[in-house]
Scaffold this motif. Structure first.
Motif, short mmCIF file in Angstrom:
data_model
loop_
_atom_site.label_atom_id
_atom_site.label_comp_id
_atom_site.label_asym_id
_atom_site.label_seq_id
_atom_site.Cartn_x
_atom_site.Cartn_y
_atom_site.Cartn_z
N GLY A 25 -10.15 -10.44 -37.67
CA GLY A 25 -10.77 -9.87 -36.48
C GLY A 25 -9.89 -8.87 -35.75
O GLY A 25 -10.39 -8.02 -35.01
N LEU A 26 -8.57 -8.96 -35.95
CA LEU A 26 -7.66 -8.01 -35.31
C LEU A 26 -7.84 -6.60 -35.88
O LEU A 26 -7.61 -5.61 -35.18
CB LEU A 26 -6.22 -8.45 -35.51
N SER A 27 -8.24 -6.53 -37.15
CA SER A 27 -8.46 -5.23 -37.78
C SER A 27 -9.91 -4.80 -37.71
O SER A 27 -10.22 -3.62 -37.48
CB SER A 27 -8.01 -5.28 -39.25
N ASN A 28 -10.82 -5.76 -37.90
CA ASN A 28 -12.24 -5.43 -37.94
C ASN A 28 -12.85 -5.22 -36.56
O ASN A 28 -13.91 -4.60 -36.44
CB ASN A 28 -13.01 -6.54 -38.67
N ARG A 29 -12.16 -5.78 -35.52
CA ARG A 29 -12.70 -5.72 -34.15
C ARG A 29 -14.12 -6.27 -34.12
O ARG A 29 -15.02 -5.71 -33.49
CB ARG A 29 -12.68 -4.28 -33.62
N ASP A 30 -14.34 -7.40 -34.81
CA ASP A 30 -15.68 -7.97 -34.92
C ASP A 30 -15.92 -9.02 -33.84
O ASP A 30 -15.22 -9.05 -32.82
CB ASP A 30 -15.89 -8.56 -36.31
N GLU A 31 -16.89 -9.90 -34.08
CA GLU A 31 -17.27 -10.89 -33.07
C GLU A 31 -16.16 -11.89 -32.80
O GLU A 31 -16.22 -12.62 -31.79
CB GLU A 31 -18.54 -11.62 -33.50
N ASP A 32 -15.15 -11.97 -33.66
CA ASP A 32 -14.03 -12.88 -33.42
C ASP A 32 -13.06 -12.35 -32.36
O ASP A 32 -12.20 -13.10 -31.88
CB ASP A 32 -13.25 -13.12 -34.71
N LEU A 33 -13.17 -11.08 -32.01
CA LEU A 33 -12.26 -10.50 -31.03
C LEU A 33 -12.47 -11.16 -29.67
O LEU A 33 -13.58 -11.23 -29.16
CB LEU A 33 -12.48 -8.99 -30.92
N VAL A 34 -11.37 -11.65 -29.08
CA VAL A 34 -11.43 -12.37 -27.80
C VAL A 34 -11.02 -11.47 -26.64
O VAL A 34 -11.64 -11.49 -25.58
CB VAL A 34 -10.51 -13.61 -27.86
N TRP A 35 -9.98 -10.65 -26.85
CA TRP A 35 -9.44 -9.86 -25.73
C TRP A 35 -8.78 -8.60 -26.24
O TRP A 35 -8.06 -8.62 -27.25
CB TRP A 35 -8.44 -10.69 -24.94
#
Length: 269
Positions: free
Chosen positions: A51-61
């Motif tokens: 998610g750190l690379s994809n900036r997907d729904e897992d991104l928190v902040w």
């Protein structure tokens, strides 16, 4: 160009049990150019490394780009969930505008108030100095283990064993101002557990005496195990008055079951 080194959370590398609401991220910078400095930085937090690379729904902040030469930043995002692994990465820009990214790092949150289902258990015998109590709990896990973490504390210190394997140090946790507060520790024990029958053993060592860090009492401990299975289900193992109490012969330190060492549940801490 800048190179990012030592990404830390609260001064620790990939800590397993932080129960602070706003952890501090920090990092160090290296460069092959004398006098180089950071001109801007940005921190990302996600529920997965991807998610750190994809900036997907897992991104928190996403802290957003911030100008300056700071080498640390306080988390200022949504409330963190307990017993959860968070991944983070920092991006920096040098004075020429060249961008550098750190490798993904992580931290695990601890247990927050209200998350403890386990109870303190104590050996209800006459107090004596340099005393030991031995506790054991057998339990079954219903499937393959993907992730498992034990949270444990003791009065005063403990030795922890999972399926016969020693876990942690010899003098844990560090002294605190009991009975007002008590440190606990978190251990990753996934590699020590298996589907089916398992066993946890704990030696609680009461050092004795009262003073700056210790209060009079008897050996006691607190333990809670969180397990995530490969099929996505979760299992919680907590101790209470059902945990078997064991007693050692003072001369040989042989351990045996003892009905003369009943356990009592204490909610004073």
């Amino acid at each position: 160009m800048l190179t990012i080194q030592k990404p830390l959370v609260h001064g620790l590398e990939n800590p397993l049990g932080l129960d602070v609401s706003s952890p501090r991220f920090s990092w160090l910078l290296e460069s092959d150019r004398r006098g180089e400095a950071c001109a801007a930085y940005r921190v990302w937090v996600s529920l997965s490394a991807e998610g750190l690379s994809n900036r997907d729904e897992d991104l928190v902040w996403d802290s957003g780009r911030r100008n300056g030469q700071s080498l640390s930043l306080l988390y200022d995002g949504p409330p963190l969930q307990s017993n959860t692994r968070y991944w983070w990465r920092v991006t920096v820009w040098d004075r020429q505008g060249k961008e550098s990214e750190s490798v993904p790092a992580y931290w695990d949150t601890g247990l927050f108030p209200g998350d403890w289902s386990a109870e303190w258990i104590w050996r209800s015998e006459e107090m004596k100095l340099n005393d030991f109590a031995y506790f054991r709990k057998s339990f079954d896990l219903r499937g393959a283990v993907a992730r498992a973490k034990i949270f444990v504390s003791a009065h005063h210190v403990f030795q922890l064993f999972v399926n016969g394997q020693r876990v942690g140090g010899y003098g844990s946790p560090a002294p605190t101002g009991v009975p007002h507060r008590k440190y606990y520790l978190a251990y990753d024990v996934a590699s020590l557990l298996s589907s089916g029958a398992n066993c946890i053993g704990v030696t609680a060592h009461y050092l004795g005496g009262s003073g700056q860090n210790y209060v009079n009492g008897v050996p006691g401990m607190l333990l809670q195990l969180h397990v995530e299975h490969e099929d996505g289900t979760e299992q919680l193992v907590g101790i209470g008055s059902d945990m078997a109490g064991l007693k050692a012969d003072s001369a040989s330190h042989r351990v045996s079951l003892s009905a003369e060492s009943p356990l009592i549940v204490y909610r004073g801490l």
